[in-house]
Design a protein around this motif. Structure first.
Motif, PDB file in Angstrom:
ATOM      1  N   ARG A  71     -27.550  61.106  43.829  1.00 31.46           N
ATOM      2  CA  ARG A  71     -26.335  61.898  43.621  1.00 31.46           C
ATOM      3  C   ARG A  71     -25.180  61.382  44.477  1.00 31.46           C
ATOM      4  O   ARG A  71     -24.037  61.272  44.002  1.00 31.46           O
ATOM      5  N   ALA A  72     -25.458  61.052  45.734  1.00 26.30           N
ATOM      6  CA  ALA A  72     -24.393  60.580  46.618  1.00 26.30           C
ATOM      7  C   ALA A  72     -23.805  59.267  46.120  1.00 26.30           C
ATOM      8  O   ALA A  72     -22.583  59.077  46.127  1.00 26.30           O
ATOM      9  N   ALA A  73     -24.672  58.343  45.680  1.00 28.88           N
ATOM     10  CA  ALA A  73     -24.191  57.052  45.201  1.00 28.88           C
ATOM     11  C   ALA A  73     -23.394  57.207  43.916  1.00 28.88           C
ATOM     12  O   ALA A  73     -22.346  56.567  43.734  1.00 28.88           O
ATOM     13  N   LEU A  74     -23.858  58.049  43.009  1.00 28.85           N
ATOM     14  CA  LEU A  74     -23.135  58.270  41.752  1.00 28.85           C
ATOM     15  C   LEU A  74     -21.777  58.912  42.004  1.00 28.85           C
ATOM     16  O   LEU A  74     -20.770  58.566  41.371  1.00 28.85           O
ATOM     17  N   THR A  75     -21.732  59.838  42.944  1.00 28.60           N
ATOM     18  CA  THR A  75     -20.471  60.495  43.276  1.00 28.60           C
ATOM     19  C   THR A  75     -19.497  59.520  43.916  1.00 28.60           C
ATOM     20  O   THR A  75     -18.273  59.657  43.780  1.00 28.60           O
ATOM     21  N   ALA A  76     -20.045  58.510  44.624  1.00 31.67           N
ATOM     22  CA  ALA A  76     -19.202  57.519  45.279  1.00 31.67           C
ATOM     23  C   ALA A  76     -18.535  56.558  44.305  1.00 31.67           C
ATOM     24  O   ALA A  76     -17.582  55.855  44.667  1.00 31.67           O
ATOM     25  N   LEU A  77     -19.032  56.498  43.062  1.00 31.92           N
ATOM     26  CA  LEU A  77     -18.391  55.656  42.060  1.00 31.92           C
ATOM     27  C   LEU A  77     -16.984  56.166  41.760  1.00 31.92           C
ATOM     28  O   LEU A  77     -16.724  57.377  41.794  1.00 31.92           O
ATOM     29  N   ARG A  78     -16.095  55.250  41.458  1.00 30.48           N
ATOM     30  CA  ARG A  78     -14.719  55.647  41.175  1.00 30.48           C
ATOM     31  C   ARG A  78     -14.658  56.489  39.897  1.00 30.48           C
ATOM     32  O   ARG A  78     -15.461  56.291  38.971  1.00 30.48           O
ATOM     33  N   PRO A  79     -13.756  57.426  39.812  1.00 27.30           N
ATOM     34  CA  PRO A  79     -13.621  58.234  38.593  1.00 27.30           C
ATOM     35  C   PRO A  79     -13.400  57.338  37.368  1.00 27.30           C
ATOM     36  O   PRO A  79     -12.634  56.381  37.411  1.00 27.30           O
ATOM     37  N   GLY A  80     -14.110  57.677  36.290  1.00 24.96           N
ATOM     38  CA  GLY A  80     -13.986  56.907  35.068  1.00 24.96           C
ATOM     39  C   GLY A  80     -14.913  55.707  34.994  1.00 24.96           C
ATOM     40  O   GLY A  80     -14.826  54.925  34.038  1.00 24.96           O
ATOM     41  N   ALA A  81     -15.821  55.557  35.957  1.00 25.33           N
ATOM     42  CA  ALA A  81     -16.761  54.428  35.937  1.00 25.33           C
ATOM     43  C   ALA A  81     -17.849  54.660  34.890  1.00 25.33           C
ATOM     44  O   ALA A  81     -18.084  55.784  34.427  1.00 25.33           O
ATOM     45  N   TYR A  82     -18.515  53.570  34.526  1.00 21.05           N
ATOM     46  CA  TYR A  82     -19.624  53.593  33.571  1.00 21.05           C
ATOM     47  C   TYR A  82     -20.900  53.110  34.263  1.00 21.05           C
ATOM     48  O   TYR A  82     -20.840  52.285  35.193  1.00 21.05           O
ATOM     49  N   VAL A  83     -22.045  53.595  33.789  1.00 22.29           N
ATOM     50  CA  VAL A  83     -23.343  53.213  34.358  1.00 22.29           C
ATOM     51  C   VAL A  83     -24.240  52.699  33.235  1.00 22.29           C
ATOM     52  O   VAL A  83     -24.366  53.352  32.183  1.00 22.29           O
ATOM     53  N   ILE A  84     -24.876  51.537  33.467  1.00 26.41           N
ATOM     54  CA  ILE A  84     -25.800  50.941  32.511  1.00 26.41           C
ATOM     55  C   ILE A  84     -27.138  50.725  33.223  1.00 26.41           C
ATOM     56  O   ILE A  84     -27.177  50.237  34.358  1.00 26.41           O
ATOM     57  N   ASN A  85     -28.237  51.075  32.545  1.00 23.75           N
ATOM     58  CA  ASN A  85     -29.554  50.864  33.156  1.00 23.75           C
ATOM     59  C   ASN A  85     -30.543  50.350  32.125  1.00 23.75           C
ATOM     60  O   ASN A  85     -30.903  51.048  31.176  1.00 23.75           O
ATOM     61  N   THR A  86     -30.980  49.105  32.313  1.00 30.33           N
ATOM     62  CA  THR A  86     -32.040  48.531  31.484  1.00 30.33           C
ATOM     63  C   THR A  86     -33.227  48.110  32.342  1.00 30.33           C
ATOM     64  O   THR A  86     -34.043  47.298  31.916  1.00 30.33           O
TER      65      THR A  86
END
Length: 314
Positions: free
Chosen positions: A214-229
């Motif tokens: 949660r902390a790392a995701l919140t630290a992402l800049r607003p409007g960022a995208y996440v990809i996980n493969t």
């Protein structure tokens, strides 16, 4: 004659060569009557009942208890690369070799990573749904040129993704906990602060804690995208879904989940906005399927002959 228990349905799905490699060596094959992945109980039952000396596995849980039911087992082959589902210490303690197929799915996973990235950023899925339902929606998204791609995990696949990103004129930053920082690598906080899009390409940490909690995701800049493969457990899925609903994150493209299949009600990401979800198919190219199958089949034969495998995990 030796028996190989093959639990992954993708083994030799697009090529006969893996099956022929085993057959030429006199190895018989058995495919269980269960859906993949098997439970530990199902896998133990199949190993015990077949007396298998080889196991070619996908995502099945190969635990110490499972191995206790397989006294004749001599080799476990991961039909892929990651061995998170195999208790390596238990296998080593029982004298069982573990092999995998490094590099065989690199291009396939890198391709799917970019497919998810493009589909998410340019909202391809809602655009398709709009057209097929009789609508003509307008779906905007950013161009990739000049955007920063943060790659977490800079092994074969991470580097292949970087090459594709540079072809789109993206800026590439990378973090890898197993490599020293330097010219191409920065620390994780720096990557999270700078990236417009983050993509994951590393195994699960030994402590099992999500890299993007949660902390790392919140630290992402607003409007960022996440990809996980890579691995579903690398992301706190509940936190990711909440941040997508809140609008802090603009979208996510996922091929892997903490529990697979995620199910319509078992994963909050299934109902999260602007997500593209695929069924753990990153390695599902024709070329990768043949390469993975022939690679592990050849090593199974080597081990059963008393030879050293070409691609040992241990």
């Amino acid at each position: 004659m030796s028996t190989a228990l093959i639990t992954t349905p993708s083994f030799g799905q697009h090529s006969r060569r893996p099956w022929e490699t085993l057959a030429r060596a006199g190895v018989t094959t058995h495919v269980p009557p269960y859906a993949h992945p098997l439970t530990g109980e199902q896998l133990a039952e199949q190993l015990r009942d077949t007396g298998a000396r080889a196991l070619i596995t996908g995502l099945d849980p190969v635990t110490a208890r499972v191995l206790d039911a397989a006294p004749r087992l001599r080799v476990i082959a991961k039909h892929g690369v990651g061995t998170d589902n195999i208790d390596l210490a238990a296998a080593r303690g029982r004298g069982i070799r573990v092999v995998n197929a490094p590099g065989t799915n690199t291009g396939a996973v890198a391709d799917l990573t970019f497919a998810l990235l493009l589909a998410t950023v340019r909202q391809i899925v809602p655009g398709h749904t709009s057209v097929t339902s009789g609508g003509w929606g307008r779906y905007f998204g950013p161009e990739l040129a000049g955007r920063t791609l943060g790659i977490i995990g800079y092994g074969r696949i991470g580097q292949a993704v970087a090459r594709r990103a540079r072809g789109f004129d993206m800026r590439v930053l990378a973090y890898d906990p197993y490599l020293p920082t330097g010219e191409a690598l920065i620390d994780l906080p720096g990557l999270l602060a700078a990236a417009d899009i983050v993509t994951l390409h590393l195994p699960m940490p030994a402590d099992g804690h999500p890299v993007l909690d949660r902390a790392a995701l919140t630290a992402l800049r607003p409007g960022a995208y996440v990809i996980n493969t890579a691995r579903g457990g690398l992301i706190d899925e509940t936190a990711l879904a909440e941040l997508l609903h809140s609008g802090h994150l603009a979208g996510a493209g996922l091929d892997v989940y903490t529990t697979e299949p995620p199910g319509p009600a078992g994963n909050p990401l299934v109902t999260a906005p602007n997500t593209v979800l695929t069924p753990h198919c990153g390695a599902f190219s024709h070329q990768a399927n043949e390469a993975m199958g022939t690679t592990v089949a050849a090593d199974v034969v080597r081990v059963l002959r008393g030879e050293d495998p070409a691609h040992p995990v241990h």
